[in-house]
Design a protein around this motif. Structure first.
Motif, PDB file in Angstrom:
ATOM      1  N   ASP A 137      -2.353   0.812 -35.470  1.00 44.83           N
ATOM      2  CA  ASP A 137      -0.992   0.783 -34.606  1.00 44.83           C
ATOM      3  C   ASP A 137       0.206   0.951 -35.371  1.00 44.83           C
ATOM      4  OD1 ASP A 137       0.661   0.199 -31.907  1.00 44.83           O
ATOM      5  OD2 ASP A 137       1.183  -1.593 -33.108  1.00 44.83           O
ATOM      6  N   MET A 138       0.144   0.214 -36.809  1.00 42.97           N
ATOM      7  CA  MET A 138       1.507   0.223 -37.667  1.00 42.97           C
ATOM      8  C   MET A 138       1.503   1.709 -38.031  1.00 42.97           C
ATOM      9  SD  MET A 138       2.693  -2.478 -37.994  1.00 42.97           S
ATOM     10  CE  MET A 138       3.939  -1.936 -39.386  1.00 42.97           C
ATOM     11  N   GLU A 139       0.364   2.678 -37.973  1.00 42.86           N
ATOM     12  CA  GLU A 139       0.562   3.866 -38.733  1.00 42.86           C
ATOM     13  C   GLU A 139       1.102   4.891 -37.500  1.00 42.86           C
ATOM     14  OE1 GLU A 139      -2.761   3.290 -42.240  1.00 42.86           O
ATOM     15  OE2 GLU A 139      -3.307   4.459 -40.342  1.00 42.86           O
ATOM     16  N   LEU A 140       0.676   4.615 -36.076  1.00 39.47           N
ATOM     17  CA  LEU A 140       0.884   5.340 -35.125  1.00 39.47           C
ATOM     18  C   LEU A 140       1.746   5.147 -34.015  1.00 39.47           C
ATOM     19  CD1 LEU A 140      -2.570   7.078 -34.367  1.00 39.47           C
ATOM     20  CD2 LEU A 140      -0.924   8.095 -35.663  1.00 39.47           C
ATOM     21  N   ARG A 191       2.082  -4.580 -28.565  1.00 40.13           N
ATOM     22  CA  ARG A 191       1.602  -4.114 -30.092  1.00 40.13           C
ATOM     23  C   ARG A 191       0.758  -5.549 -30.426  1.00 40.13           C
ATOM     24  NH1 ARG A 191       5.820  -1.414 -33.813  1.00 40.13           N
ATOM     25  NH2 ARG A 191       3.754  -0.430 -34.574  1.00 40.13           N
ATOM     26  N   GLY A 192      -0.469  -5.135 -30.894  1.00 41.03           N
ATOM     27  CA  GLY A 192      -1.305  -6.214 -31.351  1.00 41.03           C
ATOM     28  C   GLY A 192      -0.710  -6.748 -32.536  1.00 41.03           C
ATOM     29  N   THR A 197      -1.906   1.681 -28.634  1.00 38.36           N
ATOM     30  CA  THR A 197      -1.947   1.942 -27.350  1.00 38.36           C
ATOM     31  C   THR A 197      -1.263   3.104 -27.087  1.00 38.36           C
ATOM     32  OG1 THR A 197      -1.987  -0.316 -26.740  1.00 38.36           O
ATOM     33  CG2 THR A 197      -1.345   1.295 -25.046  1.00 38.36           C
ATOM     34  N   PRO A 198      -1.724   4.521 -26.718  1.00 38.15           N
ATOM     35  CA  PRO A 198      -0.909   5.693 -26.610  1.00 38.15           C
ATOM     36  C   PRO A 198       0.113   5.521 -25.482  1.00 38.15           C
ATOM     37  CG  PRO A 198      -3.310   6.148 -26.867  1.00 38.15           C
ATOM     38  CD  PRO A 198      -3.206   4.598 -26.683  1.00 38.15           C
ATOM     39  N   THR A 199       1.074   6.127 -25.568  1.00 35.89           N
ATOM     40  CA  THR A 199       2.153   6.104 -24.551  1.00 35.89           C
ATOM     41  C   THR A 199       3.105   7.097 -24.631  1.00 35.89           C
ATOM     42  OG1 THR A 199       3.807   4.783 -23.302  1.00 35.89           O
ATOM     43  CG2 THR A 199       3.606   4.617 -25.921  1.00 35.89           C
TER      44      THR A 199
END
Length: 590
Positions: free
Chosen positions: A438-441, A460-461, A468-470
């Motif tokens: 998640d930090m990367e994308l 965000r975890g 999570t794509p959005t």
């Protein structure tokens, strides 16, 4: 002065960020001059990991395949391990303490594969920078000048006048540019503009030894990218170390070159550079290992951020704007992503497609991301103290006690089971470094070049590992495989490359007219691509895009040239042409 040059953009600094900016500007049709005071690219291994977002950018510019071909295969970078030693015949030698999937390998593969058209890459910076220089120099729009130093500069309302010195001949000449970009670690431009780097510094003295050694007789598992050694003997910074293969032609047990890192407190009295080779041998338990040292380098761990990214016609990026601890690999990745964000904005302003205020959004967008990344990297760096405790190692304890801790951890006893359970819980927290999907994308932009739609961002975890794509404005466009002209392509392949793209559902007639009107009024073309079932430009074959697009069949997503969403309409508004025109005008600072 004997000569002068004119160019839209002068880039100071020929490292990863500066060379990337040159490549990205050339791809957008913008001439540029890059000056670098060193005669060659870096001789040091430095950074080596490139996350999926960076590889997506390199894929767009035709660089990713070369990185994959020259770098580490996925089967040799899909995990990291903690070990007691690489060899030896003692009771605690050659013990694997912990193995963690990393960078999209192992159990991570399904999620990483679903969320990006690329995999992560690994190529040491001493090999990456020559590659980027190759690509930069290929373009006739770029003039790449190594052994040239920016001596001084002045700016006015219309541009920047710089004095550059050819260090080989001693000749000085002027460069007149519309914009000056600093990517030289803040050496020249920052002090002249009063830009400071603020944050914790002088935290740890990292000592990196770039060396040649033959480890092939001692390695039986080629899958780890990084090997951490936790020695029960402990003692100052010599009690643990990190080893990474550096290639150039193999990134497994047969790698010719390696880098070995030790960490010390600054001015630690126990450190002596002459001790490095014997200490490596002792830590690895290979007393007769032949080691050829190429270079021992020191670098101070810090987590600092520039007070500003732009002053007039001067902008900074990369290490001139932020410096990170090495964990999570966010430093060079952030610099390359700076360049990607800045390049399309400079191009739009220089071509007259956007107002100069668009450049203000570079800081609005990239500085908060860098702030988060520096804090995250610092936390994951410091967490290695926690992982040592997870193995039961106690700083400053007698070697006999630490050896007992490891003996118990490895034992087939109730206590051993307890110790291993603790280890799994504690060392598992380091996934914040090695599984930071998640930090990367999942980072997002906010500011004047993003039109919010009132929706909340996805959660965000807290461990940084669940992305999570959005399609929410400000976020990177979700990836999905679709079919165009019978070919399997990513939604990312439909966008970028200097274009604004409007992605629609099957009900696209009003949006096509809106894009034509907005493009004519703003003199910025907008490509319209419908994705759906039959009758659309692109087929959503397996329904992944339908699940990720978050709009109806009559909605639309405006994707900026950097593949971030600029505007979104879940359903068609009453006047799509007016809505799209307003969005484009705001994004472009008109």
């Amino acid at each position: 002065m004997s000569k002068s040059l004119e160019t839209p953009v002068l880039i100071c600094g020929g490292g990863g960020a500066g060379l990337s900016l040159s490549i990205f500007l050339s791809a957008r049709g913008i001439d540029n001059v890059l000056v670098e005071r060193h005669a060659t690219t870096s001789h040091l291994p430095k950074a080596h990991y490139y996350n999926q977002r960076t590889m997506e950018i390199f894929r767009e510019h035709g660089i990713a395949d070369t990185i994959y071909a020259r770098g580490t295969p996925m089967e040799h970078m899909g995990c990291v391990v903690w070990m007691t030693s690489l060899w030896g015949d003692g009771p605690l030698d050659r013990k694997l303490l912990y193995k963690m999937d990393a960078f999209g390998g192992g159990k991570l593969e399904a999620a990483y594969t679903a969320d990006s058209p690329t995999r992560s890459g690994n190529l040491p910076q001493l090999r990456m920078e020559p590659l980027l220089r190759e690509f930069a120099e290929k373009s006739p729009r770029a003039k790449v000048l190594f052994s040239h130093e920016l001596m001084r500069f002045t700016q006015d309302d219309n541009g920047v006048t710089s004095v550059v010195k050819n260090l080989d001949t001693g000749e000085e000449f002027e460069v007149r540019s519309q914009y000056l970009c600093g990517a030289d670690r803040g050496r020249t431009i920052n002090p002249a503009l009063g830009i400071e780097l603020q944050g914790p510094t002088n935290l740890v003295d990292m000592v990196s030894t770039h060396m040649t050694a033959d480890f092939s007789p001692y390695i039986d598992d080629d899958s780890p990218l990084i090997r951490w050694f936790a020695n029960p003997e402990g003692g100052s910074g010599w009690g643990s170390g990190v080893m990474v293969a550096m290639g150039p032609n193999a990134y497994d047990r047969h790698s010719k070159e390696w880098v070995f890192h030790f960490a010390f407190q600054p001015n630690d009295p126990d450190f002596n550079e002459n001790d490095i080779v014997p200490r490596i041998r002792k830590l690895l338990r290979i007393p007769d290992l032949a080691i050829e040292v190429h270079k021992v380098s020191h670098w101070i761990v810090e987590a600092v951020l520039a007070t500003k990214y732009r002053v007039g016609r001067c902008l900074i990026l990369g290490d001139a704007a932020h410096r990170h601890p090495p964990t999570t690999g966010l430093g060079l990745n952030s610099g390359i992503q700076d360049a990607h964000n800045l390049a399309w904005k400079l191009a739009a302003v220089i071509k007259g497609e956007a107002g100069a205020s668009l450049l203000d959004t570079y800081e609005q967008e990239r500085r908060p991301v860098a702030a988060r990344n520096t804090r995250w990297a610092l936390m994951t760096f410091m967490n290695h103290v926690v992982t040592d405790a997870g193995f039961g190692l106690i700083p400053g304890a007698p070697p006999e006690l630490n050896a007992l801790q490891i003996t118990t951890l490895l034992s087939d006893t109730d206590e051993g089971e307890w110790f291993r359970a603790r280890m799994d819980e504690v060392v598992g927290t380091q996934r914040m470094e090695f599984q930071a999907h998640d930090m990367e994308l999942g980072f997002r932009y906010e500011g004047d070049a993003v039109i919010g739609d009132g929706s909340a961002p996805p959660p965000r975890g807290s461990m940084g590992d669940v992305y999570t794509p959005t399609s929410r404005p400000g976020h990177r466009l979700p990836h999905a495989w679709v079919e165009k002209d019978g070919q399997r392509v990513s939604t990312h392949d439909l966008c970028g490359r200097g274009r604004f793209v409007l992605l629609t559902g099957s009900n696209d007639r009003a949006w096509r007219e809106a894009a034509r009107h907005a493009g004519e009024r703003g003199r910025v073309p907008v490509d319209v691509i419908s994705i759906g079932a039959g009758g659309t430009d692109v087929k959503d074959v397996d329904g992944t895009w339908a699940r990720r697009r978050e709009i109806g069949d009559d909605g639309a997503i405006l994707v900026r040239p950097d593949v971030h969403v600029g505007y979104r309409a879940a359903q068609a508004p009453a006047d799509p042409a007016a809505a799209l025109d307003r969005a484009l005008q705001q994004i472009l600072g008109k």
